[in-house]
Design a protein around this motif. Structure first.
Motif, PDB file in Angstrom:
ATOM      1  N   THR A 103       0.731  -1.045  -0.047  1.00 38.91           N
ATOM      2  CA  THR A 103       0.080  -0.100  -0.009  1.00 38.91           C
ATOM      3  C   THR A 103       0.780   1.247   0.083  1.00 38.91           C
ATOM      4  O   THR A 103       1.918   1.312   0.669  1.00 38.91           O
ATOM      5  CB  THR A 103      -0.854  -0.034   1.411  1.00 38.91           C
ATOM      6  N   ARG A 125      -4.843 -12.244  -0.800  1.00 39.59           N
ATOM      7  CA  ARG A 125      -4.823 -10.863   0.052  1.00 39.59           C
ATOM      8  C   ARG A 125      -6.237 -10.509   0.893  1.00 39.59           C
ATOM      9  O   ARG A 125      -7.331 -10.500   0.043  1.00 39.59           O
ATOM     10  CB  ARG A 125      -4.351  -9.728  -0.658  1.00 39.59           C
ATOM     11  N   ARG A 147     -10.573  -3.794   8.001  1.00 41.09           N
ATOM     12  CA  ARG A 147     -10.735  -2.390   7.986  1.00 41.09           C
ATOM     13  C   ARG A 147     -11.565  -1.595   8.808  1.00 41.09           C
ATOM     14  O   ARG A 147     -12.715  -2.366   8.979  1.00 41.09           O
ATOM     15  CB  ARG A 147     -10.878  -1.914   6.555  1.00 41.09           C
TER      16      ARG A 147
HETATM   17  C1  OGA Z   1      -9.151   1.056   1.545  1.00 38.92           C
HETATM   18  C2  OGA Z   1      -8.034   0.805   0.512  1.00 38.92           C
HETATM   19  C3  OGA Z   1      -6.041  -0.021   0.198  1.00 38.92           C
HETATM   20  C4  OGA Z   1      -5.245  -1.520   0.307  1.00 38.92           C
HETATM   21  O1  OGA Z   1      -9.487  -0.002   2.240  1.00 38.92           O
HETATM   22  O2  OGA Z   1      -9.657   1.963   1.555  1.00 38.92           O
HETATM   23  O3  OGA Z   1      -8.027   1.830  -0.211  1.00 38.92           O
HETATM   24  O4  OGA Z   1      -3.994  -1.361   0.358  1.00 38.92           O
HETATM   25  N1  OGA Z   1      -7.423  -0.164   0.807  1.00 38.92           N
HETATM   26  O5  OGA Z   1      -6.025  -2.289   0.632  1.00 38.92           O
END
Ligand code: OGA
Ligand code: MN
Length: 277
Positions: free
Chosen positions: A129, A263, A267
């Protein structure tokens, strides 16, 4: 406790090591994380191995935790981020996270921060990320450019962000996207405390008052500016990592991972506390 802290790059990111699970659910840790978030935009708890209950409890120490459109998940504050449709009803939309964006720009108040923890990682460098510091990007503009952007507004929509990933939707897809709200936001986000950042990204599709091509060109130019290497932090995931970002001052994107990648991120999101002026 054997905790260590380090700055990750010159402008962006603080890494905490040595804290795991319920150890994070602590007022002192939360206050340190908030201070680091305010100052450096991204906070990384290496191998935090935090379960969903503790993640929500920790998030509550940082702000107001939002209920999320949850797909198949049991806890309404936790969303699964994956391309595996058997694990999330929103899997089909995840390709859009491969493009620079800010979460919640079509809401009245964009999200304050996002917490993402790696439950399952794919092989590197797939699925890293990246974060781009929009405070630093604004700051680095010339005085003339800053003056030119004052008062300029852009239209943000879910449709704009999906079109980047899927430029040729079926009429049904397009209609479903268009049911989401569109919101006008200033390009320069000025906080009550005077701090300024650039509010751009894939959700911004048009500039108010400019012909479509000129608006697109300005938005593309600003996004390219804001995502130059000197403003970018790249996170390579280790399973169990918890990463939090100041969603008001960090563009972010996932580096593309395949449709059958294992993956899986969990969140949580914090409600915004300050409308964009
Ligand atoms: C999110 C996003 C990025 C990722 O969850 O808002 O943008 O690396 N994730 O999964
Ligand atoms: Mn996002």
């Amino acid at each position: 406790m054997g905790t260590t802290t380090r700055k990750i790059t010159e402008s962006t990111g603080t890494e905490f090591s040595g804290l795991t699970g319920t150890q994070l659910v602590d007022k002192g840790v939360a206050d340190d994380a908030l201070a680091a978030l305010e100052e450096t935009g991204v906070v990384v708890f290496r191998e935090a191995d935090i379960d969903d209950e503790s993640l929500v409890a920790f998030a509550r120490l940082l702000g107001n935790v939002l209920p999320l459109p949850m797909g198949s998940h049991k806890i309404k504050e936790i969303q699964r981020i994956t391309r595996d449709a058997s694990q999330s009803k929103l899997a089909a939309y995840r390709e859009a996270t491969f493009y620079w964006h800010i979460d919640g720009t079509t809401g009245e108040v964009p999200d304050k921060a996002t917490l993402l923890t790696a439950r399952q990682i794919s092989g590197d460098p797939e699925g890293d990320t990246e974060f781009a510091n929009t405070y630093a990007a604004y700051e680095a503009l010339s005085d003339e450019e800053k003056a030119q952007l004052e008062g300029v507004r852009a239209l943000h929509s879910f449709t704009a962000s999906q079109l980047v990933a899927n430029p040729n939707p079926s009429p049904e897809e397009r209609a479903a996207w268009d049911r989401n709200p569109t919101r006008e936001q200033p390009i320069v986000w000025t906080r009550r405390n005077g701090r300024k950042s650039l509010l751009v990204g894939s959700t911004a599709g048009e500039v108010v008052g400019l012909p479509a091509d000129e608006g697109r060109a300005l938005l593309d130019r600003l996004l390219a500016w804001a995502t130059q290497p000197q403003f970018v932090l790249r996170h390579r995931w280790t399973q169990g990592d918890l990463v939090i970002w100041d969603n008001t001052g960090m563009l972010h994107r996932a580096l593309p991972y395949g449709p059958s990648s294992s993956r899986l991120m969990h969140r949580a999101s914090l409600a915004g506390e300050e409308a964009v002026a």
